[in-house]
Design an enzyme around this catalytic site. Sequence first.
Site, PDB file in Angstrom:
ATOM      1  N   ASN A  10     -53.531   9.535 128.266  1.00  0.00           N
ATOM      2  CA  ASN A  10     -52.634  10.610 128.681  1.00  0.00           C
ATOM      3  C   ASN A  10     -51.348   9.976 129.216  1.00  0.00           C
ATOM      4  O   ASN A  10     -51.349   9.384 130.289  1.00  0.00           O
ATOM      5  CB  ASN A  10     -53.360  11.420 129.767  1.00  0.00           C
ATOM      6  CG  ASN A  10     -52.566  12.610 130.253  1.00  0.00           C
ATOM      7  OD1 ASN A  10     -51.380  12.750 129.960  1.00  0.00           O
ATOM      8  ND2 ASN A  10     -53.230  13.465 131.014  1.00  0.00           N
ATOM      9  N   ARG A  91     -53.686  13.024 124.731  1.00  0.00           N
ATOM     10  CA  ARG A  91     -52.980  14.259 125.104  1.00  0.00           C
ATOM     11  C   ARG A  91     -51.619  14.201 124.419  1.00  0.00           C
ATOM     12  O   ARG A  91     -50.876  13.234 124.594  1.00  0.00           O
ATOM     13  CB  ARG A  91     -52.794  14.312 126.607  1.00  0.00           C
ATOM     14  CG  ARG A  91     -51.982  15.494 127.019  1.00  0.00           C
ATOM     15  CD  ARG A  91     -51.654  15.445 128.471  1.00  0.00           C
ATOM     16  NE  ARG A  91     -50.911  16.637 128.836  1.00  0.00           N
ATOM     17  CZ  ARG A  91     -50.292  16.751 129.998  1.00  0.00           C
ATOM     18  NH1 ARG A  91     -50.353  15.792 130.882  1.00  0.00           N
ATOM     19  NH2 ARG A  91     -49.634  17.841 130.273  1.00  0.00           N
ATOM     20  N   GLU A 376     -57.441  18.068 133.238  1.00  0.00           N
ATOM     21  CA  GLU A 376     -56.929  17.949 131.866  1.00  0.00           C
ATOM     22  C   GLU A 376     -57.648  16.867 131.065  1.00  0.00           C
ATOM     23  O   GLU A 376     -58.016  17.068 129.908  1.00  0.00           O
ATOM     24  CB  GLU A 376     -55.425  17.674 131.915  1.00  0.00           C
ATOM     25  CG  GLU A 376     -54.651  18.897 132.367  1.00  0.00           C
ATOM     26  CD  GLU A 376     -53.359  18.569 133.073  1.00  0.00           C
ATOM     27  OE1 GLU A 376     -53.394  17.804 134.070  1.00  0.00           O
ATOM     28  OE2 GLU A 376     -52.303  19.062 132.654  1.00  0.00           O
TER      29      GLU A 376
END
Length: 389
Positions: A10, A91, A376
């Site tokens: 990410n 991500r 997330e």
Amino acid sequence: MSQQPILVINSGSSSLKIGLFNRENGDERQLVDGLADGIGGPAGTFVLKDARGEVLYSEKINFASQSEALEHAAQLFAKHSPIPIFAIGHRIVHGGPHLLQHQRITGQVLTELKARVHFAPLHIPVSLALIDRASVLYPNVSQFACFDTAFHSSMPEVAARFAIPDSLFQEGIHRYGFHGLSYESIVYQLDRELPEQLVVAHLGNGASLAAIRSGKSADTSMGLTPTGGIPMATRSGDLDPGVILYLQRVKKMNADALESLLNKDSGLKALSGGKSDMRDLQDAADAGDAGAQLAIDVFCFSVRKVVAAYAAVLGGLDMLVFAAGIGEHSVRVRAKVCEGLAFLGVALDSTRNEQNKTVISSTSSKISVRVMSPEEDLQIARHCRALSL
Ligand code: ADP
């Protein structure tokens, strides 16, 4: 316990989060949490923590790029854990108009992503470089793309359209919305308590709100890019398009200068005269700084306005969730946002709010108000596991 860890990657503008997740008791559990910070600068750090937040490894190290940080992390993982990586999840902020579902990264996905770099010129190239480096570091391991826009693909056209010519809509110029993995994770965590009419305010340095009907996005404040919506730490949020025209014609600003002004030198930073961090703003406002107070006031006013608008979008409101750095920690912002929402039936319990409890509404409140943490990376791990089965 299954021993098939998923690597979650990410990337932020100058940071890289690298997490290792494993399956336990029917859900993913984080084993290692890595963070490379200050990438591209002179004071970089790299820290690995275990599941309980204990520091396993820490060093001062300057990485030139996110890909370099990933390579460093991969070397450390290989040294300390002999278990091979099962799948890799990335991500990805924006995939353009045709990549709106989380999916396996194939040659076709890469071609599409490369063709859409202009939708997020600061983010997509970094993601492409990370996918490329991961394929060298972990040959034969499947990689998956999880898009921040995916959650909002359920938005109806009436919410997604900008009032500009149809030819531009056909080119993909419309509202996409972001923070989708955060919203998904809130919906996942609410589980059986998920109400029909939910508004989530994800208030971090980047901030947006989503109107969620029965777990699906019905509207969201960010638009084509994460610069739109409410004012943020350093991003302007929505502007009258005339402002951009003025800056171009009168101030002779080109696209790069505008991009920098609207993303790095606007928002709370511009309103306060330099401060973008909510903690700093609160301290300065307490010390009598009028600019800092104005920035907080504009922020809370904007959030409150969107919550009320989304109650109209949903035809009512059952629950309001505050999430991310400011949402989870700023007692003052939550109180100020809710102050103006009494007419909707929002009533805070000030003691519970001050204690950052999960439920901060009073027992008499018609609307449940909560404080929740987005997960997330965990959500990416869940998707990767499901998609790789
Ligand atoms: P990002 O979008 O970069 O992930 P975060 O979700 O970490 O951002 O949120 C950062 C924001 O949260 C900053 O404005 C910071 O000041 C604010 N914040 C963190 N802790 C507190 C606190 N205790 N009180 C008020 N604001 C806080």
